[in-house]
Enzyme design. Structure first.
Site, PDB file in Angstrom:
ATOM      1  N   GLU A 210       0.814  -1.219   0.000  1.00  0.00           N
ATOM      2  CA  GLU A 210       0.000   0.000   0.000  1.00  0.00           C
ATOM      3  C   GLU A 210       0.849   1.272   0.000  1.00  0.00           C
ATOM      4  O   GLU A 210       0.362   2.362   0.276  1.00  0.00           O
ATOM      5  CB  GLU A 210      -0.953  -0.020   1.197  1.00  0.00           C
ATOM      6  CG  GLU A 210      -1.858  -1.245   1.148  1.00  0.00           C
ATOM      7  CD  GLU A 210      -2.905  -1.288   2.241  1.00  0.00           C
ATOM      8  OE1 GLU A 210      -2.922  -0.391   3.100  1.00  0.00           O
ATOM      9  OE2 GLU A 210      -3.714  -2.228   2.228  1.00  0.00           O
ATOM     10  N   LYS A 343     -15.901  -1.345   2.878  1.00  0.00           N
ATOM     11  CA  LYS A 343     -15.188  -1.841   1.700  1.00  0.00           C
ATOM     12  C   LYS A 343     -16.234  -2.403   0.740  1.00  0.00           C
ATOM     13  O   LYS A 343     -16.905  -3.385   1.079  1.00  0.00           O
ATOM     14  CB  LYS A 343     -14.217  -2.958   2.095  1.00  0.00           C
ATOM     15  CG  LYS A 343     -13.020  -2.478   2.905  1.00  0.00           C
ATOM     16  CD  LYS A 343     -12.191  -3.665   3.368  1.00  0.00           C
ATOM     17  CE  LYS A 343     -10.873  -3.231   3.993  1.00  0.00           C
ATOM     18  NZ  LYS A 343     -10.210  -4.367   4.676  1.00  0.00           N
TER      19      LYS A 343
END
EC number: 4.2.1.11
Length: 434
Positions: A210, A343
């Site tokens: 990330e 999400k």
């Protein structure tokens, strides 16, 4: 306006794994959406359909999901002649056609790909930006720019170091705009790189999935110490606070927690949930930690509840709640956490994501919109977070293009809103509060 053509293909995500991309055509043009995928996944998530053919992409191909769209979902939707502005009807139709609890017939990655593309087409049909269309779907008159939570130190399942806890984040809550929050975040990130390089050497500044750094440290408070040093070096101790994603389900072993789970197993070193809670309280006391995600295992309900009652910071449910209304309702009833991690691919459709967000907000929770560790260049969640007014988003470090794609889109949205742009700032937990 009816859909004219729906076509899906297999593309690669930011980790080199296949994922689903959908092109949807209407009279207004082509609308493209791509689906993300996670590394540390909760066991209660909707099913991501993978081919399982070990001779191709190590079993991770998504040709079945693609075929499900091209041969079944797509033709059925075209035949039904639903309008792209009717997001709820389209999603409901796909969910009923699938007929399973966790979308395992077609795959959540197939249903979500179409759902995202439909949402983009719906915005174009109405002639409004995507964030405004999403706000309309959610019944929100307002639009709010979120505080970004930059994941700048990676551990857990996202990194090859010994660090057990998965994400250490910086939140520039003292910024006056999203654009300023980006600048502050980037500056702290660069200072952090210098601090890590000076202490651990240049190879310690390689980045994880990330975009965060993954220095080979074992002690979690050492990561917090690095953040504290970088925040001070950048000159923002009054503007930047810290968030964590522990992803504790990844190191839960027989009712205890193994903070050295990447080394050979030594049960003598495992600690109880209560002891782990005390460790978090020491973090909160010694560092500006304002948010902790997944501090305990996804089924260790009692520890969640007792911990929440003893702290006043944000406690975020991710593996615990998996964006699923049933799990959220359970967590509300048990008073297990006070914020939902949203999400879209955990639940598998735009409509259900909006419903999950509204359910959390109606119970006084905060909501943080999130990327997955396997991302694409798709920027849907940037518009989503503005339309849903959640006030907070995490989509990685200010590094790696699949992460910056979202942050840059948020800067464009803020620019487009001009003097109507509201930045959540210190009210990130409840941005609608007057």
């Amino acid at each position: 306006m009816a859909m004219q053509k729906i076509f899906a293909r297999e593309i690669l995500d930011s980790r080199g794994n296949p994922t689903v991309e959908v092109d949807l055509h209407t009279a207004k043009g082509r609308f493209r959406a791509a689906v993300p995928s996670g590394a540390s996944t909760g066991i209660y998530e909707a099913l991501e359909l993978r081919d399982g053919d070990k001779g191709r992409y190590l079993g991770k191909g998504v040709l079945k999901a693609v075929e499900n769209i091209n041969n079944t979902l797509g033709p059925a939707l075209l035949q039904k002649k639903l309008s792209v502005v009717d997001q709820e009807k389209v999603d409901k139709f796909m969910i009923e056609l699938d007929g399973t609890e966790n979308k395992s017939k077609f795959g959540a990655n197939a249903i979500l790909g179409v759902s995202l593309a439909v949402c983009k087409a719906g915005a174009a049909e109405k002639g409004v930006p995507l964030y405004r269309h999403i706000a309309d779907l959610a019944g929100n008159p307002d639009l709010i720019l979120p505080v970004p939570a930059f994941n700048v130190i990676n551990g857990g399942s996202h990194a090859g170091n010994k660090l057990a806890m998965q994400e250490f984040m910086i939140l520039p809550v003292g910024a006056s705009s999203f654009k300023e929050a980006m600048r502050i975040g980037a500056e702290v990130y660069h200072h952090l790189k210098g601090v890590i390089k000076a202490k651990y050497g240049k190879d310690a500044t390689n980045v994880g999935d990330e975009g965060g750094f993954a220095p080979n440290i074992l002690e979690n408070n050492e990561a917090l110490e690095l953040l504290k040093t970088a925040i001070q070096a950048a000159g923002y101790p009054d503007k930047v606070v810290i968030g964590m994603d522990v992803a504790a389900s990844e190191f839960y072993r027989n009712g205890k927690y193994d903070l050295d789970f990447k080394s050979p197993d030594d049960p003598a070193r495992h600690i109880t949930g209560e002891k782990l809670g005390e460790l978090y309280k020491s973090f909160i006391k010694n560092y500006p930690v304002v948010s902790i995600e997944d501090p305990f295992d996804q089924d260790d309900w009692a520890t969640w509840t007792s911990f929440l009652s003893g702290v006043n910071i944000q406690i975020v449910g991710d593996d615990l709640t998996v964006t699923n209304p049933k799990r959220i309702a359970q967590a509300v009833e048990k008073k297990a956490c006070n914020c939902l991690l949203l999400k879209v691919n955990q639940i598998g459709s735009v409509t259900e994501s909006i419903q999950a967000c509204k359910l959390a907000q109606s119970n006084g929770w905060g909501v943080m919109v999130s990327h997955r560790s396997g991302e694409t260049e798709d920027t849907f969640i940037a518009d989503l977070v503005v339309g849903l007014c959640t006030g907070q988003i995490k989509t990685g470090a200010p590094c790696r293009s699949e992460r910056l794609a979202k942050y840059n889109q948020l800067m464009r949205i803020e620019e487009a809103l001009g003097d109507k742009a509201i930045f959540a700032g210190r009210k990130f937990r409840n941005p609608k509060a007057k």
